[in-house]
Enzyme design. Structure first.
Site, PDB file in Angstrom:
ATOM      1  N   GLY A  10      48.714  17.804  50.718  1.00  0.00           N
ATOM      2  CA  GLY A  10      47.790  16.690  50.965  1.00  0.00           C
ATOM      3  C   GLY A  10      48.376  15.371  50.464  1.00  0.00           C
ATOM      4  O   GLY A  10      49.470  15.332  49.906  1.00  0.00           O
ATOM      5  N   ALA A  59      41.010  19.960  48.853  1.00  0.00           N
ATOM      6  CA  ALA A  59      39.611  19.587  49.088  1.00  0.00           C
ATOM      7  C   ALA A  59      39.367  19.436  50.581  1.00  0.00           C
ATOM      8  O   ALA A  59      40.315  19.331  51.370  1.00  0.00           O
ATOM      9  CB  ALA A  59      39.288  18.271  48.377  1.00  0.00           C
ATOM     10  N   THR A  61      38.091  16.765  52.678  1.00  0.00           N
ATOM     11  CA  THR A  61      37.928  15.338  52.374  1.00  0.00           C
ATOM     12  C   THR A  61      37.361  14.506  53.531  1.00  0.00           C
ATOM     13  O   THR A  61      37.232  13.289  53.383  1.00  0.00           O
ATOM     14  CB  THR A  61      39.277  14.725  51.944  1.00  0.00           C
ATOM     15  OG1 THR A  61      40.247  14.999  52.967  1.00  0.00           O
ATOM     16  CG2 THR A  61      39.756  15.304  50.630  1.00  0.00           C
ATOM     17  N   ASP A 101      34.473   8.847  43.522  1.00  0.00           N
ATOM     18  CA  ASP A 101      33.419   7.847  43.320  1.00  0.00           C
ATOM     19  C   ASP A 101      32.139   8.226  44.078  1.00  0.00           C
ATOM     20  O   ASP A 101      31.056   7.766  43.742  1.00  0.00           O
ATOM     21  CB  ASP A 101      33.909   6.465  43.778  1.00  0.00           C
ATOM     22  CG  ASP A 101      34.475   6.455  45.187  1.00  0.00           C
ATOM     23  OD1 ASP A 101      35.031   7.485  45.623  1.00  0.00           O
ATOM     24  OD2 ASP A 101      34.368   5.431  45.865  1.00  0.00           O
ATOM     25  N   TYR A 124      29.420  15.460  51.019  1.00  0.00           N
ATOM     26  CA  TYR A 124      30.726  15.423  50.338  1.00  0.00           C
ATOM     27  C   TYR A 124      30.535  15.163  48.841  1.00  0.00           C
ATOM     28  O   TYR A 124      31.080  15.890  48.001  1.00  0.00           O
ATOM     29  CB  TYR A 124      31.598  14.331  50.978  1.00  0.00           C
ATOM     30  CG  TYR A 124      32.905  14.077  50.249  1.00  0.00           C
ATOM     31  CD1 TYR A 124      33.950  14.999  50.297  1.00  0.00           C
ATOM     32  CD2 TYR A 124      33.101  12.904  49.519  1.00  0.00           C
ATOM     33  CE1 TYR A 124      35.151  14.769  49.630  1.00  0.00           C
ATOM     34  CE2 TYR A 124      34.297  12.660  48.848  1.00  0.00           C
ATOM     35  CZ  TYR A 124      35.321  13.596  48.917  1.00  0.00           C
ATOM     36  OH  TYR A 124      36.500  13.360  48.244  1.00  0.00           O
TER      37      TYR A 124
HETATM   38  N1  LIG Z   1      41.165  10.577  50.144  1.00  0.00           N
HETATM   39  C1  LIG Z   1      40.361   9.837  49.394  1.00  0.00           C
HETATM   40  O1  LIG Z   1      40.049   8.665  49.712  1.00  0.00           O
HETATM   41  C2  LIG Z   1      39.800  10.383  48.101  1.00  0.00           C
HETATM   42  C3  LIG Z   1      38.919   9.569  47.361  1.00  0.00           C
HETATM   43  C4  LIG Z   1      38.397  10.078  46.177  1.00  0.00           C
HETATM   44  C5  LIG Z   1      38.730  11.337  45.722  1.00  0.00           C
HETATM   45  N2  LIG Z   1      39.574  12.110  46.477  1.00  0.00           N
HETATM   46  C6  LIG Z   1      39.892  13.447  45.976  1.00  0.00           C
HETATM   47  O2  LIG Z   1      41.277  13.505  45.695  1.00  0.00           O
HETATM   48  C7  LIG Z   1      41.768  14.829  45.955  1.00  0.00           C
HETATM   49  C8  LIG Z   1      42.953  14.765  46.918  1.00  0.00           C
HETATM   50  O3  LIG Z   1      42.511  14.169  48.129  1.00  0.00           O
HETATM   51  P1  LIG Z   1      43.523  13.893  49.338  1.00  0.00           P
HETATM   52  O4  LIG Z   1      43.055  12.655  50.020  1.00  0.00           O
HETATM   53  O5  LIG Z   1      44.928  14.017  48.859  1.00  0.00           O
HETATM   54  O6  LIG Z   1      43.159  15.126  50.269  1.00  0.00           O
HETATM   55  P2  LIG Z   1      43.904  15.626  51.601  1.00  0.00           P
HETATM   56  O7  LIG Z   1      45.017  14.703  51.951  1.00  0.00           O
HETATM   57  O8  LIG Z   1      42.828  15.914  52.574  1.00  0.00           O
HETATM   58  O9  LIG Z   1      44.584  16.976  51.099  1.00  0.00           O
HETATM   59  C9  LIG Z   1      43.827  18.094  50.750  1.00  0.00           C
HETATM   60  C10 LIG Z   1      44.685  19.311  50.917  1.00  0.00           C
HETATM   61  O10 LIG Z   1      43.890  20.454  50.605  1.00  0.00           O
HETATM   62  C11 LIG Z   1      44.081  21.407  51.638  1.00  0.00           C
HETATM   63  N3  LIG Z   1      42.925  22.296  51.751  1.00  0.00           N
HETATM   64  C12 LIG Z   1      41.766  22.102  52.426  1.00  0.00           C
HETATM   65  N4  LIG Z   1      40.973  23.179  52.322  1.00  0.00           N
HETATM   66  C13 LIG Z   1      41.639  24.080  51.536  1.00  0.00           C
HETATM   67  C14 LIG Z   1      41.362  25.387  51.103  1.00  0.00           C
HETATM   68  N5  LIG Z   1      40.222  26.020  51.440  1.00  0.00           N
HETATM   69  N6  LIG Z   1      42.276  26.023  50.326  1.00  0.00           N
HETATM   70  C15 LIG Z   1      43.436  25.419  49.997  1.00  0.00           C
HETATM   71  N7  LIG Z   1      43.778  24.176  50.415  1.00  0.00           N
HETATM   72  C16 LIG Z   1      42.886  23.517  51.174  1.00  0.00           C
HETATM   73  C17 LIG Z   1      44.281  20.576  52.879  1.00  0.00           C
HETATM   74  O11 LIG Z   1      44.861  21.354  53.918  1.00  0.00           O
HETATM   75  P3  LIG Z   1      44.532  20.959  55.459  1.00  0.00           P
HETATM   76  O12 LIG Z   1      45.038  19.565  55.651  1.00  0.00           O
HETATM   77  O13 LIG Z   1      45.273  22.002  56.221  1.00  0.00           O
HETATM   78  O14 LIG Z   1      43.034  21.053  55.596  1.00  0.00           O
HETATM   79  C18 LIG Z   1      45.202  19.483  52.352  1.00  0.00           C
HETATM   80  O15 LIG Z   1      46.558  19.879  52.364  1.00  0.00           O
HETATM   81  C19 LIG Z   1      40.560  15.618  46.465  1.00  0.00           C
HETATM   82  O16 LIG Z   1      39.952  16.281  45.385  1.00  0.00           O
HETATM   83  C20 LIG Z   1      39.630  14.548  46.992  1.00  0.00           C
HETATM   84  O17 LIG Z   1      38.277  14.973  46.978  1.00  0.00           O
HETATM   85  C21 LIG Z   1      40.135  11.659  47.640  1.00  0.00           C
END
Ligand SMILES: NC(=O)c1ccc[n+]([C@@H]2O[C@H](COP(=O)([O-])OP(=O)(O)OC[C@H]3O[C@@H](n4cnc5c(N)ncnc54)[C@H](OP(=O)(O)O)[C@@H]3O)[C@@H](O)[C@H]2O)c1
Length: 282
Positions: A10, A59, A61, A101, A124
């Site tokens: 991710g 996650a 997301t 947030d 979410y």
């Molecule tokens: N993005 C934002 O703006 C944001 C803001 C605040 C907090 N966060 C938090 O920061 C963290 C990282 O976010 P990110 O933006 O890097 O997320 P991301 O780019 O969506 O990456 C999440 C990764 O988790 C994998 N995944 C999804 N379901 C899964 C499962 N059941 N088992 C194992 N892996 C799984 C996804 O695979 P697939 O791609 O194949 O589904 C992806 O590789 C998360 O906890 C998120 O809630 C993100």
């Protein structure tokens, strides 16, 4: 130290693998090799990896999609986090987990501190809050970092989307009544290494400094990308009806980091500008 990054492909996970890389023994797992909704797999794969530290960046997301698929949201963001917490605890490892947030409604007139009571309004946000709760419950050794408005070199994010649309000559309308703290995934990953090395536990807000609206983030991004002559208009949230409610003010105050003497992450402007110059300027 042996580190296992889950969700390693991710946006944040890729940065975490790099950040821990030089000085640690790092392994990464993601779908399909590890599905965190499968508790037995979590226990088995974490046990086999025998890490000192499990970092959970996995996650579901897609905030609007969570509204349409609440069961999946809770299975991944809530119970999945709980499975990893159990697995980390069974392996005697520290669990680092990321939250958001969006655990706050955004109705506060000031930035949120760690002690504020979460009151999420979207699926979410509620699923991520369940994740926090289960991590606290099942992993006595845990560190939860709340981040927001993430951007980075890998994957989709708001800045990349805006610059892409602008370069295609599209007229841009961007909401001006939601405020938050953009966070560079690279900075969040580097801070994670620092906090782990310092023995931190519990919940921290860990965003880049300052806050802005999505409109302001778009305006400055165009400026730093050197894009001119594009129509950019501020609009209210009501102009873009979406399945998931968004917090009006989800600015996070990194109060605990300051209180404990850590150097706060740089202002979002500096981080976003560097990101654009390094990765998005043609
Ligand atoms: N993005 C934002 O703006 C944001 C803001 C605040 C907090 N966060 C938090 O920061 C963290 C990282 O976010 P990110 O933006 O890097 O997320 P991301 O780019 O969506 O990456 C999440 C990764 O988790 C994998 N995944 C999804 N379901 C899964 C499962 N059941 N088992 C194992 N892996 C799984 C996804 O695979 P697939 O791609 O194949 O589904 C992806 O590789 C998360 O906890 C998120 O809630 C993100």
């Amino acid at each position: 130290m042996k580190v296992l990054v889950v969700g390693a492909r991710g946006m944040l996970g890729m940065e975490l693998v790099e950040a821990f890389g030089p000085h640690h023994d790092v392994a990464g797992l993601d779908l399909p090799d590890l599905d965190i909704t499968d508790e037995a797999s979590c226990l088995e794969l974490v046990r086999a990896a025998a890490p000192d530290l499990v970092v959970n960046a996995a996650a579901f997301t897609l905030v609007d999609e969570c509204e349409n698929r609440p069961e999946d949201a809770f299975r991944v963001n809530g119970y999945g986090a709980g499975h990893l917490a159990r697995a980390a605890a069974a392996a005697g490892a520290l669990l680092v987990h990321y939250s958001t947030d969006y655990v706050f409604s955004g109705r506060a007139a000031r930035a949120y501190v760690e002690e504020d009571a979460p009151d999420p309004e979207s699926v979410y946000g509620r699923s991520k809050l369940l994740g926090e709760t289960l991590v606290r419950k099942h992993a006595p050794e845990h560190l939860v970092l709340r981040i927001s408005w993430l951007f980075g070199p890998h994957g989709k994010n708001f800045i990349r989307t805006i610059l892409g649309a602008a370069r295609r000559g599209e007229a841009l309308r961007v909401v001006d009544d939601q405020t938050g703290s953009p966070t560079y995934a690279r900075d969040a990953a580097a801070l994670t290494v620092t906090l782990v090395r310092s023995g931190c536990r519990g919940v921290y807000h860990a965003t880049n400094g300052g806050s802005c609206s999505w409109y302001e983030l778009a305006r400055r991004s165009l400026e730093w990308a050197g894009i001119t002559g594009v129509s950019l208009a501020p609009v209210p949230t009501s102009a873009f009806p979406r399945p998931a409610p968004r917090p009006a003010n989800s600015t996070l105050d990194n109060a605990r980091l300051r209180r404990e003497g850590f150097t706060p992450l740089r202002p979002w402007q500096e981080a976003a500008r560097e990101y654009i110059e390094n990765y998005l300027n043609q």
